[in-house]
Motif scaffolding. Sequence first.
Motif, PDB file in Angstrom:
ATOM      1  N   ALA A 167       0.809  -1.216   0.000  1.00 13.02           N
ATOM      2  CA  ALA A 167       0.000   0.000   0.000  1.00 13.02           C
ATOM      3  C   ALA A 167       0.845   1.271   0.000  1.00 13.02           C
ATOM      4  O   ALA A 167       1.713   1.458   0.858  1.00 13.02           O
ATOM      5  CB  ALA A 167      -0.929   0.006   1.213  1.00 13.02           C
ATOM      6  N   GLY A 168       0.567   2.130  -0.976  1.00 11.32           N
ATOM      7  CA  GLY A 168       1.288   3.389  -1.087  1.00 11.32           C
ATOM      8  C   GLY A 168       0.869   4.104  -2.351  1.00 11.32           C
ATOM      9  O   GLY A 168       0.093   3.578  -3.155  1.00 11.32           O
ATOM     10  N   PRO A 169       1.361   5.316  -2.575  1.00 15.22           N
ATOM     11  CA  PRO A 169       0.998   6.058  -3.784  1.00 15.22           C
ATOM     12  C   PRO A 169       1.335   5.284  -5.057  1.00 15.22           C
ATOM     13  O   PRO A 169       2.280   4.496  -5.093  1.00 15.22           O
ATOM     14  CB  PRO A 169       1.835   7.337  -3.669  1.00 15.22           C
ATOM     15  N   HIS A 170       0.532   5.504  -6.092  1.00 14.48           N
ATOM     16  CA  HIS A 170       0.763   4.914  -7.412  1.00 14.48           C
ATOM     17  C   HIS A 170       0.738   3.380  -7.314  1.00 14.48           C
ATOM     18  O   HIS A 170      -0.222   2.820  -6.821  1.00 14.48           O
ATOM     19  CB  HIS A 170       2.050   5.469  -8.007  1.00 14.48           C
ATOM     20  N   TYR A 171       1.803   2.712  -7.749  1.00 15.04           N
ATOM     21  CA  TYR A 171       1.811   1.248  -7.704  1.00 15.04           C
ATOM     22  C   TYR A 171       2.179   0.696  -6.329  1.00 15.04           C
ATOM     23  O   TYR A 171       2.276  -0.508  -6.155  1.00 15.04           O
ATOM     24  CB  TYR A 171       2.789   0.693  -8.738  1.00 15.04           C
ATOM     25  N   GLY A 172       2.373   1.556  -5.358  1.00 12.52           N
ATOM     26  CA  GLY A 172       2.651   1.114  -4.000  1.00 12.52           C
ATOM     27  C   GLY A 172       4.135   1.056  -3.679  1.00 12.52           C
ATOM     28  O   GLY A 172       5.001   1.232  -4.542  1.00 12.52           O
ATOM     29  N   LEU A 173       4.437   0.822  -2.414  1.00  9.61           N
ATOM     30  CA  LEU A 173       5.821   0.744  -1.946  1.00  9.61           C
ATOM     31  C   LEU A 173       6.489  -0.517  -2.474  1.00  9.61           C
ATOM     32  O   LEU A 173       5.916  -1.608  -2.408  1.00  9.61           O
ATOM     33  CB  LEU A 173       5.864   0.745  -0.418  1.00  9.61           C
ATOM     34  N   VAL A 174       7.706  -0.365  -2.978  1.00  7.65           N
ATOM     35  CA  VAL A 174       8.426  -1.538  -3.474  1.00  7.65           C
ATOM     36  C   VAL A 174       9.121  -2.229  -2.304  1.00  7.65           C
ATOM     37  O   VAL A 174       9.437  -1.602  -1.283  1.00  7.65           O
ATOM     38  CB  VAL A 174       9.457  -1.148  -4.559  1.00  7.65           C
ATOM     39  N   PRO A 175       9.379  -3.523  -2.404  1.00  2.00           N
ATOM     40  CA  PRO A 175      10.124  -4.217  -1.350  1.00  2.00           C
ATOM     41  C   PRO A 175      11.517  -3.625  -1.183  1.00  2.00           C
ATOM     42  O   PRO A 175      12.114  -3.114  -2.135  1.00  2.00           O
ATOM     43  CB  PRO A 175      10.188  -5.657  -1.866  1.00  2.00           C
ATOM     44  N   LEU A 176      12.035  -3.712   0.014  1.00  3.36           N
ATOM     45  CA  LEU A 176      13.367  -3.165   0.288  1.00  3.36           C
ATOM     46  C   LEU A 176      14.416  -3.783  -0.628  1.00  3.36           C
ATOM     47  O   LEU A 176      15.350  -3.096  -1.058  1.00  3.36           O
ATOM     48  CB  LEU A 176      13.730  -3.404   1.757  1.00  3.36           C
ATOM     49  N   GLU A 177      14.273  -5.076  -0.934  1.00  6.86           N
ATOM     50  CA  GLU A 177      15.268  -5.714  -1.793  1.00  6.86           C
ATOM     51  C   GLU A 177      15.234  -5.195  -3.230  1.00  6.86           C
ATOM     52  O   GLU A 177      16.164  -5.426  -4.009  1.00  6.86           O
ATOM     53  CB  GLU A 177      15.097  -7.242  -1.793  1.00  6.86           C
TER      54      GLU A 177
END
Length: 351
Positions: A70-80
């Motif tokens: 969940a986050g703006p646009h396509y969402g938060l990417v994984p840390l990796e």
Amino acid sequence: MQERLGRIAAKLALVAGLPGRAHSFGEEAHRFRLGPPLPESRVTEFETEHGIRLPEGYRSFLTTVGHAGAGPHYGLVPLEDWDLAVLDAVRPGHLREPFPLSPFDPAPGPDWYDALDDEDAEPYPGALTLTHRGCSHYTLLVVSGPARGRLVNADLDMRPPHFCHDTDFLGWYERWLDETAAGMGTAGFDLSLPYGEPELASVLRDAADAHQRRAAAWTLGRYPALAPASRSLLRAAALGDAADEVRRAAVIALGRRPVPDDESALTRALADASAGTRAAALRALARRGGAWHARGRALLSDTCPEVRRLAVRTLEESGVITAEDLIPLLTDPDRSVRDAAAATLQGPARK
């Protein structure tokens, strides 16, 4: 910090089901769900590997609220996947290297990348990818250098990057939740000021910095409904602000959901000294009434080819362009205008 994180988690749990919330581009990729928080050991391992310390707000979010999704646009990417905005192979020390720009410096111009010391340098060292905004556009979190903790909107096609107005990750993320709940989509989110409507109105009216006034006008235009006083300020800015960029932003804002008084101001903006503002007013008035048609026709002989071409398209979309309007443009000095006129003449029969 913990109170802030708890507030964000509570908002995230509720926002998807709120009546009247925005339904934004990219949300189908995350559906307002986050992955589970990362163990402290995993975050520490990442920091040790790259020789950095993540900004505290982002770090605490990862270990307390959740990770990826969940986050703006396509969402938060994984840390990796932090290196999605790295163009070539990741070099050792990429995240330790100071980010080359600062929000306190003048905004970078179109040749910003050519001005970097190393012509083979990665454009965005010292920053990790937070979210993909579509096509070549990403939002990054700066982890090294004077801009540490700030978010920057980057374009891998090398258009100039720009910093978000939010001062940290948590402010950026909570603003997304608040705006979604208020019915504001993510279009324009990355250019907007993190203020409410009264504060935005004050900035538009009083700020000495034209960039701040422009951002205020742009942000107000994203609201699904505005107070009459805010609309009045936007009309005043569209017709009288000293800066071209502010007038254009105010015209765009008024054009999203215009009321009759706004349409009158937009019609007057067709005579603006700035071609960009005239073009914005044309776009805003397409298919809206007929009071602007005479001024729109006058723009078929505008000094700017883009405005002439747009006038053809806008009058065509409004169903009022005629062969008499188009024939003189077949000998226009600009080829794109000639082509637009010829293509339009080949459409439905003209009067």
